[in-house]
Design a protein around this motif. Structure first.
Motif, PDB file in Angstrom:
ATOM      1  N   ARG A  99     -33.509 -19.240 -86.846  1.00  0.00           N
ATOM      2  CA  ARG A  99     -32.877 -18.909 -88.123  1.00  0.00           C
ATOM      3  C   ARG A  99     -31.977 -17.696 -87.990  1.00  0.00           C
ATOM      4  NH1 ARG A  99     -38.197 -18.707 -91.249  1.00  0.00           N
ATOM      5  NH2 ARG A  99     -38.927 -20.736 -90.628  1.00  0.00           N
ATOM      6  N   GLN A 100     -32.260 -16.866 -87.016  1.00  0.00           N
ATOM      7  CA  GLN A 100     -31.495 -15.647 -86.838  1.00  0.00           C
ATOM      8  C   GLN A 100     -30.495 -15.768 -85.689  1.00  0.00           C
ATOM      9  OE1 GLN A 100     -34.725 -12.951 -86.274  1.00  0.00           O
ATOM     10  NE2 GLN A 100     -35.378 -13.073 -88.385  1.00  0.00           N
ATOM     11  N   ALA A 101     -30.290 -16.983 -85.201  1.00  0.00           N
ATOM     12  CA  ALA A 101     -29.399 -17.184 -84.057  1.00  0.00           C
ATOM     13  C   ALA A 101     -27.986 -16.739 -84.401  1.00  0.00           C
ATOM     14  CB  ALA A 101     -29.399 -18.649 -83.648  1.00  0.00           C
ATOM     15  N   LEU A 102     -27.357 -16.074 -83.452  1.00  0.00           N
ATOM     16  CA  LEU A 102     -26.001 -15.579 -83.659  1.00  0.00           C
ATOM     17  C   LEU A 102     -24.946 -16.628 -83.357  1.00  0.00           C
ATOM     18  CD1 LEU A 102     -26.372 -12.089 -81.973  1.00  0.00           C
ATOM     19  CD2 LEU A 102     -26.362 -12.610 -84.417  1.00  0.00           C
ATOM     20  N   TYR A 103     -25.301 -17.660 -82.635  1.00  0.00           N
ATOM     21  CA  TYR A 103     -24.290 -18.554 -82.100  1.00  0.00           C
ATOM     22  C   TYR A 103     -24.259 -19.930 -82.746  1.00  0.00           C
ATOM     23  CZ  TYR A 103     -24.238 -14.787 -78.809  1.00  0.00           C
ATOM     24  OH  TYR A 103     -24.154 -13.534 -78.264  1.00  0.00           O
ATOM     25  N   ARG A 104     -24.817 -20.075 -83.926  1.00  0.00           N
ATOM     26  CA  ARG A 104     -24.741 -21.368 -84.601  1.00  0.00           C
ATOM     27  C   ARG A 104     -23.288 -21.645 -84.993  1.00  0.00           C
ATOM     28  NH1 ARG A 104     -29.012 -21.413 -89.142  1.00  0.00           N
ATOM     29  NH2 ARG A 104     -28.923 -19.174 -88.940  1.00  0.00           N
ATOM     30  N   HIS A 105     -22.985 -22.917 -85.155  1.00  0.00           N
ATOM     31  CA  HIS A 105     -21.627 -23.328 -85.495  1.00  0.00           C
ATOM     32  C   HIS A 105     -21.619 -24.232 -86.725  1.00  0.00           C
ATOM     33  CE1 HIS A 105     -21.085 -22.477 -81.118  1.00  0.00           C
ATOM     34  NE2 HIS A 105     -19.959 -21.966 -81.575  1.00  0.00           N
ATOM     35  N   LEU A 106     -20.467 -24.299 -87.344  1.00  0.00           N
ATOM     36  CA  LEU A 106     -20.203 -25.279 -88.394  1.00  0.00           C
ATOM     37  C   LEU A 106     -19.207 -26.272 -87.847  1.00  0.00           C
ATOM     38  CD1 LEU A 106     -19.766 -23.215 -91.679  1.00  0.00           C
ATOM     39  CD2 LEU A 106     -21.833 -24.224 -90.717  1.00  0.00           C
ATOM     40  N   VAL A 107     -19.494 -27.546 -88.082  1.00  0.00           N
ATOM     41  CA  VAL A 107     -18.569 -28.606 -87.705  1.00  0.00           C
ATOM     42  C   VAL A 107     -18.001 -29.152 -89.002  1.00  0.00           C
ATOM     43  CG1 VAL A 107     -18.298 -30.833 -86.569  1.00  0.00           C
ATOM     44  CG2 VAL A 107     -19.937 -29.167 -85.652  1.00  0.00           C
ATOM     45  N   LEU A 108     -16.723 -28.855 -89.256  1.00  0.00           N
ATOM     46  CA  LEU A 108     -16.051 -29.421 -90.427  1.00  0.00           C
ATOM     47  C   LEU A 108     -15.717 -30.864 -90.099  1.00  0.00           C
ATOM     48  CD1 LEU A 108     -13.570 -26.559 -91.352  1.00  0.00           C
ATOM     49  CD2 LEU A 108     -15.673 -27.169 -92.536  1.00  0.00           C
ATOM     50  N   VAL A 109     -16.074 -31.760 -91.012  1.00  0.00           N
ATOM     51  CA  VAL A 109     -15.843 -33.176 -90.749  1.00  0.00           C
ATOM     52  C   VAL A 109     -14.773 -33.725 -91.683  1.00  0.00           C
ATOM     53  CG1 VAL A 109     -18.141 -33.594 -89.786  1.00  0.00           C
ATOM     54  CG2 VAL A 109     -17.782 -33.860 -92.236  1.00  0.00           C
ATOM     55  N   HIS A 110     -14.063 -34.731 -91.198  1.00  0.00           N
ATOM     56  CA  HIS A 110     -13.060 -35.415 -92.010  1.00  0.00           C
ATOM     57  C   HIS A 110     -13.767 -36.258 -93.055  1.00  0.00           C
ATOM     58  CE1 HIS A 110      -9.530 -34.375 -89.704  1.00  0.00           C
ATOM     59  NE2 HIS A 110     -10.159 -34.697 -88.586  1.00  0.00           N
ATOM     60  N   GLY A 111     -13.135 -36.420 -94.176  1.00  0.00           N
ATOM     61  CA  GLY A 111     -13.691 -37.265 -95.223  1.00  0.00           C
ATOM     62  C   GLY A 111     -12.941 -37.049 -96.517  1.00  0.00           C
ATOM     63  N   ALA A 112     -13.303 -37.838 -97.507  1.00  0.00           N
ATOM     64  CA  ALA A 112     -12.644 -37.738 -98.807  1.00  0.00           C
ATOM     65  C   ALA A 112     -12.884 -36.367 -99.435  1.00  0.00           C
ATOM     66  CB  ALA A 112     -13.156 -38.844 -99.731  1.00  0.00           C
ATOM     67  N   THR A 113     -14.076 -35.820 -99.221  1.00  0.00           N
ATOM     68  CA  THR A 113     -14.377 -34.481 -99.717  1.00  0.00           C
ATOM     69  C   THR A 113     -14.772 -33.611 -98.530  1.00  0.00           C
ATOM     70  OG1 THR A 113     -16.686 -35.096-100.118  1.00  0.00           O
ATOM     71  CG2 THR A 113     -15.171 -35.305-101.963  1.00  0.00           C
ATOM     72  N   PRO A 114     -14.371 -32.340 -98.536  1.00  0.00           N
ATOM     73  CA  PRO A 114     -14.712 -31.457 -97.419  1.00  0.00           C
ATOM     74  C   PRO A 114     -16.223 -31.311 -97.284  1.00  0.00           C
ATOM     75  CG  PRO A 114     -13.138 -30.411 -98.904  1.00  0.00           C
ATOM     76  CD  PRO A 114     -13.596 -31.670 -99.559  1.00  0.00           C
ATOM     77  N   LEU A 161     -21.030 -36.331 -82.062  1.00  0.00           N
ATOM     78  CA  LEU A 161     -20.259 -36.802 -83.214  1.00  0.00           C
ATOM     79  C   LEU A 161     -18.991 -37.444 -82.689  1.00  0.00           C
ATOM     80  CD1 LEU A 161     -20.624 -33.548 -85.309  1.00  0.00           C
ATOM     81  CD2 LEU A 161     -21.650 -35.741 -85.873  1.00  0.00           C
ATOM     82  N   PRO A 162     -18.541 -38.511 -83.336  1.00  0.00           N
ATOM     83  CA  PRO A 162     -17.280 -39.101 -82.886  1.00  0.00           C
ATOM     84  C   PRO A 162     -16.142 -38.090 -83.021  1.00  0.00           C
ATOM     85  CG  PRO A 162     -18.350 -40.485 -84.549  1.00  0.00           C
ATOM     86  CD  PRO A 162     -19.106 -39.200 -84.480  1.00  0.00           C
ATOM     87  N   ARG A 163     -15.299 -38.017 -82.017  1.00  0.00           N
ATOM     88  CA  ARG A 163     -14.192 -37.051 -82.019  1.00  0.00           C
ATOM     89  C   ARG A 163     -13.335 -37.188 -83.271  1.00  0.00           C
ATOM     90  NH1 ARG A 163      -9.490 -37.847 -77.904  1.00  0.00           N
ATOM     91  NH2 ARG A 163      -9.700 -39.725 -79.073  1.00  0.00           N
ATOM     92  N   GLU A 164     -13.092 -38.419 -83.713  1.00  0.00           N
ATOM     93  CA  GLU A 164     -12.233 -38.622 -84.883  1.00  0.00           C
ATOM     94  C   GLU A 164     -12.877 -38.134 -86.177  1.00  0.00           C
ATOM     95  OE1 GLU A 164     -14.456 -42.394 -83.998  1.00  0.00           O
ATOM     96  OE2 GLU A 164     -13.141 -41.141 -82.809  1.00  0.00           O
ATOM     97  N   ALA A 165     -14.185 -37.898 -86.183  1.00  0.00           N
ATOM     98  CA  ALA A 165     -14.875 -37.403 -87.374  1.00  0.00           C
ATOM     99  C   ALA A 165     -14.794 -35.886 -87.499  1.00  0.00           C
ATOM    100  CB  ALA A 165     -16.335 -37.838 -87.356  1.00  0.00           C
ATOM    101  N   VAL A 166     -14.504 -35.210 -86.396  1.00  0.00           N
ATOM    102  CA  VAL A 166     -14.522 -33.741 -86.379  1.00  0.00           C
ATOM    103  C   VAL A 166     -13.140 -33.189 -86.694  1.00  0.00           C
ATOM    104  CG1 VAL A 166     -14.937 -31.694 -84.966  1.00  0.00           C
ATOM    105  CG2 VAL A 166     -16.423 -33.712 -84.730  1.00  0.00           C
ATOM    106  N   GLU A 197     -12.787 -29.606 -87.295  1.00  0.00           N
ATOM    107  CA  GLU A 197     -12.720 -28.269 -86.701  1.00  0.00           C
ATOM    108  C   GLU A 197     -14.136 -27.766 -86.459  1.00  0.00           C
ATOM    109  OE1 GLU A 197     -10.538 -24.025 -87.872  1.00  0.00           O
ATOM    110  OE2 GLU A 197     -10.445 -25.715 -89.255  1.00  0.00           O
ATOM    111  N   VAL A 198     -14.287 -26.886 -85.482  1.00  0.00           N
ATOM    112  CA  VAL A 198     -15.566 -26.224 -85.219  1.00  0.00           C
ATOM    113  C   VAL A 198     -15.358 -24.731 -85.463  1.00  0.00           C
ATOM    114  CG1 VAL A 198     -17.316 -25.694 -83.486  1.00  0.00           C
ATOM    115  CG2 VAL A 198     -16.260 -27.962 -83.526  1.00  0.00           C
ATOM    116  N   LEU A 199     -16.258 -24.150 -86.254  1.00  0.00           N
ATOM    117  CA  LEU A 199     -16.151 -22.737 -86.624  1.00  0.00           C
ATOM    118  C   LEU A 199     -17.427 -21.989 -86.261  1.00  0.00           C
ATOM    119  CD1 LEU A 199     -14.928 -23.228 -90.318  1.00  0.00           C
ATOM    120  CD2 LEU A 199     -13.502 -22.635 -88.359  1.00  0.00           C
TER     121      LEU A 199
END
Length: 155
Positions: A64-79, A11-16, A18-20
């Motif tokens: 589906r049961q993986a413990l280490y999945r992440h969410l990538v919050l992306v910039h945009g007009a809506t979260p 993903l482009p750095r400017e689009a990210v 935060e990573v959670l």
């Protein structure tokens, strides 16, 4: 760099924003399979898209049961957040390592480039093109409903 069901993507750095780590999500009944659910982020209902499902890569039972999945919050007009199997690293890429991909060559043109890293290729994603226009409209409606539900329970 992120991993989506064993497929390396970038993903482009400017689009990210935060990573959670993957938190508990709540999913409304009847939601499309690609909508993993909603994240309550400081009182805002943030839709979470499961990229593996959205891209048709499936999700094996063990994953589906993986413990280490992440969410990538992306910039945009809506979260919005993207669920990935793993957020690996931030990588600088030289311009000669990037080759554009024709919009018609990928699902909704969401792969904007192929990036050569070592001996492999990484799919460079365009966050703005991950969903079709109709999907964005439907997601916005579901997000409004989710936000209204959250507001009802606010203290």
């Amino acid at each position: 760099m992120v991993d989506v069901a064993g497929t390396p993507c970038a993903l482009p750095r400017e689009a990210v924003r935060e990573v959670l780590p993957l938190p508990r999500l709540w999913r409304p009944p009847g939601a499309p399979a690609a909508l993993a659910g909603f994240l309550n982020l400081a009182g805002s209902a943030v839709p979470v898209l499961d990229l593996a499902v959205l891209f048709g890569l499936g999700r094996p039972v063990a994953a589906r049961q993986a413990l280490y999945r992440h969410l990538v919050l992306v910039h945009g007009a809506t979260p919005q957040a993207l669920m990935v199997d793993r957020a690996a690293d931030v990588v600088r890429v030289a311009p000669d390592q990037v080759r554009p991909v024709a919009d018609a060559a990928t699902l909704n043109g969401c792969v904007a480039a192929e990036i050569r890293l070592g001996e492999g290729l990484v799919h460079g994603l365009s966050v703005d093109r991950i969903l079709l226009a109709e999907e964005r409209v439907r997601l916005a409606a579901q997000t409004r409903d989710a936000q209204a539900r959250l507001a009802e329970w606010a203290a």
